[in-house]
Design a protein around this motif. Structure first.
Motif, PDB file in Angstrom:
ATOM      1  N   GLY A  87       3.769   3.506   7.370  1.00  0.00           N
ATOM      2  CA  GLY A  87       4.452   4.658   6.773  1.00  0.00           C
ATOM      3  C   GLY A  87       5.298   4.260   5.569  1.00  0.00           C
ATOM      4  N   GLY A  88       5.976   3.112   5.665  1.00  0.00           N
ATOM      5  CA  GLY A  88       6.763   2.625   4.532  1.00  0.00           C
ATOM      6  C   GLY A  88       5.887   2.289   3.341  1.00  0.00           C
ATOM      7  N   GLY A  89       4.729   1.662   3.594  1.00  0.00           N
ATOM      8  CA  GLY A  89       3.798   1.343   2.507  1.00  0.00           C
ATOM      9  C   GLY A  89       3.249   2.593   1.852  1.00  0.00           C
ATOM     10  N   TYR A  90       2.907   3.601   2.668  1.00  0.00           N
ATOM     11  CA  TYR A  90       2.387   4.857   2.125  1.00  0.00           C
ATOM     12  C   TYR A  90       3.452   5.551   1.275  1.00  0.00           C
ATOM     13  CZ  TYR A  90       0.028   9.341   1.842  1.00  0.00           C
ATOM     14  OH  TYR A  90      -0.569  10.479   1.374  1.00  0.00           O
ATOM     15  N   THR A  91       4.684   5.534   1.743  1.00  0.00           N
ATOM     16  CA  THR A  91       5.775   6.149   0.980  1.00  0.00           C
ATOM     17  C   THR A  91       5.972   5.446  -0.356  1.00  0.00           C
ATOM     18  OG1 THR A  91       6.863   6.739   3.051  1.00  0.00           O
ATOM     19  CG2 THR A  91       8.217   6.775   1.075  1.00  0.00           C
ATOM     20  N   ARG A  92       5.848   4.121  -0.359  1.00  0.00           N
ATOM     21  CA  ARG A  92       5.987   3.377  -1.616  1.00  0.00           C
ATOM     22  C   ARG A  92       4.848   3.703  -2.587  1.00  0.00           C
ATOM     23  NH1 ARG A  92       6.866  -2.713  -0.821  1.00  0.00           N
ATOM     24  NH2 ARG A  92       6.986  -2.573  -3.075  1.00  0.00           N
ATOM     25  N   GLY A  98       3.846   8.832  -8.143  1.00  0.00           N
ATOM     26  CA  GLY A  98       4.606   9.990  -8.620  1.00  0.00           C
ATOM     27  C   GLY A  98       5.533   9.672  -9.779  1.00  0.00           C
ATOM     28  N   ASP A  99       6.066   8.445  -9.826  1.00  0.00           N
ATOM     29  CA  ASP A  99       7.006   8.073 -10.882  1.00  0.00           C
ATOM     30  C   ASP A  99       6.325   7.501 -12.117  1.00  0.00           C
ATOM     31  OD1 ASP A  99       9.040   8.895  -9.255  1.00  0.00           O
ATOM     32  OD2 ASP A  99       9.600   6.892  -8.581  1.00  0.00           O
ATOM     33  N   GLY A 134       4.686  -8.028 -12.519  1.00  0.00           N
ATOM     34  CA  GLY A 134       5.139  -9.322 -13.024  1.00  0.00           C
ATOM     35  C   GLY A 134       4.736 -10.420 -12.045  1.00  0.00           C
ATOM     36  N   GLY A 135       5.697 -11.204 -11.573  1.00  0.00           N
ATOM     37  CA  GLY A 135       5.419 -12.255 -10.598  1.00  0.00           C
ATOM     38  C   GLY A 135       5.521 -11.785  -9.161  1.00  0.00           C
ATOM     39  N   PHE A 136       5.930 -10.511  -8.960  1.00  0.00           N
ATOM     40  CA  PHE A 136       6.102  -9.981  -7.602  1.00  0.00           C
ATOM     41  C   PHE A 136       4.780  -9.437  -7.085  1.00  0.00           C
ATOM     42  CE2 PHE A 136       7.082  -6.363  -4.795  1.00  0.00           C
ATOM     43  CZ  PHE A 136       7.775  -7.030  -3.801  1.00  0.00           C
ATOM     44  N   CYS A 137       4.448  -9.770  -5.840  1.00  0.00           N
ATOM     45  CA  CYS A 137       3.207  -9.294  -5.217  1.00  0.00           C
ATOM     46  C   CYS A 137       3.528  -8.853  -3.790  1.00  0.00           C
ATOM     47  CB  CYS A 137       2.172 -10.418  -5.229  1.00  0.00           C
ATOM     48  SG  CYS A 137       0.592  -9.932  -4.534  1.00  0.00           S
ATOM     49  N   ASP A 138       3.004  -7.692  -3.372  1.00  0.00           N
ATOM     50  CA  ASP A 138       3.293  -7.167  -2.039  1.00  0.00           C
ATOM     51  C   ASP A 138       2.081  -6.405  -1.518  1.00  0.00           C
ATOM     52  OD1 ASP A 138       4.632  -6.523   0.261  1.00  0.00           O
ATOM     53  OD2 ASP A 138       5.842  -4.939  -0.628  1.00  0.00           O
ATOM     54  N   THR A 139       1.839  -6.512  -0.228  1.00  0.00           N
ATOM     55  CA  THR A 139       0.780  -5.755   0.431  1.00  0.00           C
ATOM     56  C   THR A 139       1.373  -4.442   0.926  1.00  0.00           C
ATOM     57  OG1 THR A 139      -0.309  -7.784   1.122  1.00  0.00           O
ATOM     58  CG2 THR A 139      -0.926  -5.767   2.281  1.00  0.00           C
ATOM     59  N   LEU A 140       0.827  -3.326   0.476  1.00  0.00           N
ATOM     60  CA  LEU A 140       1.378  -2.021   0.830  1.00  0.00           C
ATOM     61  C   LEU A 140       0.681  -1.389   2.021  1.00  0.00           C
ATOM     62  CD1 LEU A 140       1.943  -0.463  -2.703  1.00  0.00           C
ATOM     63  CD2 LEU A 140       3.580  -1.631  -1.245  1.00  0.00           C
ATOM     64  N   LEU A 141      -0.653  -1.383   2.021  1.00  0.00           N
ATOM     65  CA  LEU A 141      -1.409  -0.700   3.076  1.00  0.00           C
ATOM     66  C   LEU A 141      -2.567  -1.565   3.543  1.00  0.00           C
ATOM     67  CD1 LEU A 141      -1.673   2.909   1.587  1.00  0.00           C
ATOM     68  CD2 LEU A 141      -0.250   2.200   3.490  1.00  0.00           C
ATOM     69  N   GLY A 142      -2.911  -1.437   4.802  1.00  0.00           N
ATOM     70  CA  GLY A 142      -4.081  -2.109   5.345  1.00  0.00           C
ATOM     71  C   GLY A 142      -5.140  -1.091   5.733  1.00  0.00           C
ATOM     72  N   GLY A 143      -6.371  -1.550   5.928  1.00  0.00           N
ATOM     73  CA  GLY A 143      -7.467  -0.664   6.311  1.00  0.00           C
ATOM     74  C   GLY A 143      -7.964   0.219   5.194  1.00  0.00           C
ATOM     75  N   VAL A 144      -7.749  -0.203   3.942  1.00  0.00           N
ATOM     76  CA  VAL A 144      -8.161   0.587   2.778  1.00  0.00           C
ATOM     77  C   VAL A 144      -9.613   0.263   2.446  1.00  0.00           C
ATOM     78  CG1 VAL A 144      -7.722   1.020   0.332  1.00  0.00           C
ATOM     79  CG2 VAL A 144      -5.815   0.642   1.894  1.00  0.00           C
TER      80      VAL A 144
END
Length: 195
Positions: A87-92, A98-99, A134-144
């Motif tokens: 849910g947090g990943g989807y919200t992000r 949106g932004d 930039g240098g930041f990398c994050d996994t937001l959602l799985g099962g895509v």
């Protein structure tokens, strides 16, 4: 026949002891007498073994139940934590889309998001949605299973995120210029021009 005292002399009319023997306070000797009269029933070795066997079975059953309950609670906590992360990943993702001022699709499974002159990217890599800035990398959602940008003329462009379970999330892209045009159209419609 003369009774013997505790000192070994006969208690007769001329004995040294003339006072009557003392009595215990009322009720004090009764519990002792009742205690002596009570009989305790013992148990046989077979009865003791049966009782220990039954107690052991009950104890093992309770401990197995507690183990199963603990496993269930751990499994539920993991599922809840996974749902919160998803849910947090989807919200992000919704916030990022949106932004964004504009979104481009340079390659299949990759989106470039521009906001205030900064470039960030969403990529579909091995069934996960990865965000890079930039240098930041994050996994937001799985099962895509898919990530693409659907471009339209009459309606806002849409970011489509397909999931392996057959669900597709569609997020509208409201660019700043399009929002400005829509705000102007609303203002113009409010004046009620006559033709």
């Amino acid at each position: 026949m003369q009774a013997m005292t505790k000192y070994g002399s006969a208690a007769g009319p001329y004995s040294r002891r003339t006072e009557a023997p003392r009595k215990a306070p009322p009720g004090l000797d009764r519990p002792c007498a009742a205690w002596r009269k009570a009989s305790f029933r013992g148990s046989t070795l077979v009865e003791t073994l049966v009782m220990m066997l039954v107690a052991g079975i009950v104890f093992l059953t309770v401990m197995d139940g507690m183990t199963l309950f603990t496993r269930l609670q751990t499994q539920r906590a993991r599922a809840l934590a996974s749902a919160v992360r998803r849910g947090g990943g989807y919200t992000r993702v919704v916030s990022l889309v949106g932004d964004a001022d504009s979104i481009l699709c340079p390659a299949a499974g990759r989106l470039e998001l521009y906001r205030n002159g900064r470039l960030s990217a969403l990529s579909h890599v091995d069934s996960v949605l990865v965000y890079r800035c930039g240098g930041f990398c994050d996994t937001l959602l799985g099962g895509v299973s898919a990530l693409r940008l659907a471009e339209y003329d009459a309606v806002p462009d849409t970011v489509e995120i397909g999931f392996g379970v057959g669900f597709t999330a569609k997020l509208p892209v409201m660019s700043a210029s399009r929002q400005y045009r829509m705000a102007l159209d609303e203002i113009e419609n409010g004046y009620g021009y006559e033709e």
